[in-house]
Design a protein around this motif. Structure first.
Motif, PDB file in Angstrom:
ATOM      1  N   GLN A   1     -68.596 -27.531  91.449  1.00 48.05           N
ATOM      2  CA  GLN A   1     -68.035 -28.107  92.675  1.00 48.05           C
ATOM      3  C   GLN A   1     -67.007 -27.183  93.304  1.00 48.05           C
ATOM      4  O   GLN A   1     -66.979 -27.008  94.532  1.00 48.05           O
ATOM      5  CB  GLN A   1     -67.398 -29.463  92.354  1.00 48.05           C
TER       6      GLN A   1
ATOM      7  N   TRP B   1     -67.229 -28.012  96.995  1.00 46.77           N
ATOM      8  CA  TRP B   1     -67.574 -29.439  97.056  1.00 46.77           C
ATOM      9  C   TRP B   1     -66.427 -30.329  96.593  1.00 46.77           C
ATOM     10  O   TRP B   1     -66.604 -31.528  96.425  1.00 46.77           O
ATOM     11  CB  TRP B   1     -68.798 -29.725  96.192  1.00 46.77           C
ATOM     12  N   THR B   2     -65.258 -29.766  96.377  1.00 45.30           N
ATOM     13  CA  THR B   2     -64.149 -30.567  95.888  1.00 45.30           C
ATOM     14  C   THR B   2     -63.616 -31.474  96.995  1.00 45.30           C
ATOM     15  O   THR B   2     -63.755 -31.186  98.187  1.00 45.30           O
ATOM     16  CB  THR B   2     -63.009 -29.674  95.377  1.00 45.30           C
TER      17      THR B   2
END
Length: 451
Positions: A247, A252-253
């Motif tokens: 992530q 994608w955090t």
């Protein structure tokens, strides 16, 4: 019974590649090992998960005396938040204010969350106040961002690690690691079988009837099982760490609120801050002016004079998860974080977690989780029953040969092995246990042939 077993043989292989029989035998053997050795972990996870699906309703019943109160009389306005907070602090002067969750609807209570020394990690003391009268109705330990009260916390901890701490988390990670592989393997085996159908054969008897129910129910719930496996792994110790790395690498955090003033909600301890809630009403008004609506959580800053954080806490679809930072001196919003601006991957992670926890769709979500858990439990029971009906002591030969994976052509086996190694590295408990299964299979195969 002999006719049942004969009917359960796989369909003719004439139209399939020559490698399919060997691959099917390998998959069947793997499914067998997982069913016998991993299924107990899955059974525990499914049973505790079934209990967790009901924990929200249990919590509402057990703590109805503090969660709810009589709605205000017509024309009776709720007391200012500052007055409600002062009432909570008078009743419980220990610790420091961590956050306040104003009553979102008539008949609900306001929660004043306190950081108190000596409480477990991520646990706060929730003081419940009647917003119409300012009466303190009680106090309970509140765990995590979901605000789980003791009963739901106990059930959640049972599901997560059986109250054994970090060592206990290995059971749930092992279950989540194997669930997707067992489910997908079962689908492939079922679709390759003569009995494949979406409905169980109610006219069948014995082993054939059990297999019919096992396969048909598995087809219906496989998507849900894959969802539970994927989202469960994000919380795991080893695979979860690898998920976090992916992530982070892909961006994608979940974004954080800029200049939020040091949110420390959920941690025990004290901080330099005013003991009263004099700023709460101004903060709530500024958040409302910025478009935020209940349920809300007003998070106290770590230092006096720093910005407050106001969060929307509605996890049901359509979700309200916006956040703002408010300067207590001016009452102005100094920073915003809108859920609509989250990257799609971050939104999917949020939705996946909330769906796994049973809050994304409210009660229907909890009913669906209960149905999936019940379906997995019955699948496991049927699996053990099939093994018992055709156990070797009754004279039935296994439909696979130990060590049969060696019959798979190398051109096929090597890519399969490479994928297995990659998956095993990313999901370590799956890789270690799979390697152990293969070693045992080879040893037992050699012992059997030597006899």
């Amino acid at each position: 019974m002999t006719s049942d077993v004969r009917e359960l043989q796989p369909a003719p292989e004439k139209s399939r590649p020559a490698t399919w029989p060997a691959l099917r035998a390998l998959l069947l053997r793997l499914h067998f090992y997982a069913g016998i050795l991993v299924a107990p972990f899955l059974l525990v996870a499914a049973t505790t998960g079934l209990l967790y699906a009901a924990s929200f309703q249990i919590e509402k019943i057990v703590y109805s005396d503090v969660l709810t109160t009589a709605p205000a009389q017509p024309g009776q306005a709720a007391l200012p938040l500052a007055q409600q907070i002062d009432a909570a602090r008078t009743a419980h002067p220990q610790g420091s204010i961590s956050a306040v969750r104003p009553a979102a609807e008539p008949g609900q209570t306001t929660q004043v969350l306190l950081n108190v020394d000596g409480l477990p990690e991520s646990t706060r003391l929730a003081v419940f106040v009647d917003p119409a009268t300012g009466k303190v109705l009680g106090a309970e330990h509140s765990y995590g961002s979901s605000g789980a009260l003791p009963v739901r916390t106990w059930i959640s901890t049972l599901h997560r690690h059986l109250h054994l701490g970090e060592p206990g988390r290995l059971y749930s990670e092992l279950a989540a690691s194997w669930l997707w592989l067992v489910a997908l393997g079962g689908v492939v085996l079922w679709l390759s079988h003569r009995l494949r159908t979406l409905r169980p054969d109610r006219k069948a008897t014995g082993l054939r009837r059990t297999l019919s129910w096992h396969g048909s129910v598995g087809i219906w719930i496989v998507v849900g099982l894959l969802f539970l496996s994927a989202t469960g792994l994000t919380w795991s110790t080893y695979a979860g760490a690898n998920v976090d790395k992916v992530q982070t690498a892909l961006g994608w955090t979940t974004p954080s609120l800029p200049s939020s003033g040091g949110d420390h909600a959920g941690h025990s301890g004290t901080s330099a801050q005013p003991a009263s809630g004099a700023d709460a009403d101004r903060i709530a008004g500024a958040a409302a002016g910025s478009g935020l609506s209940g349920p809300l959580e007003i998070v106290w800053p770590a230092e006096a004079g720093a910005a407050y954080t106001v969060k929307e806490m509605d996890r049901e679809i359509p979700q309200r998860n916006d956040q703002v930072a408010v300067d207590p001196a001016t009452g102005q919003v100094t920073a915003e974080l809108r859920f609509d601006d989250f990257p799609l991957a971050a939104k999917l992670v949020r939705w996946g977690i909330d769906g796994h926890m049973g809050v994304l769709f409210g009660l229907p979500n909890q009913i669906l989780l209960a149905a999936l858990a019940a379906g997995l439990i019955t699948m496991i029971v049927w699996g053990y029953r099939m093994w018992w009906l055709r156990r070797p002591t009754r004279g039935f030969a296994a439909p696979y040969e130990r060590g049969g994976w060696r019959a798979v052509p190398k051109a096929v086996l090597l890519p399969v092995a490479a994928v297995a190694v990659a998956v095993g590295v990313f999901i370590p408990l799956l890789g270690i246990s799979l390697l152990a299964f293969l070693v045992v299979d080879v040893v037992l195969g050699r012992v059997s042939r030597s006899r």
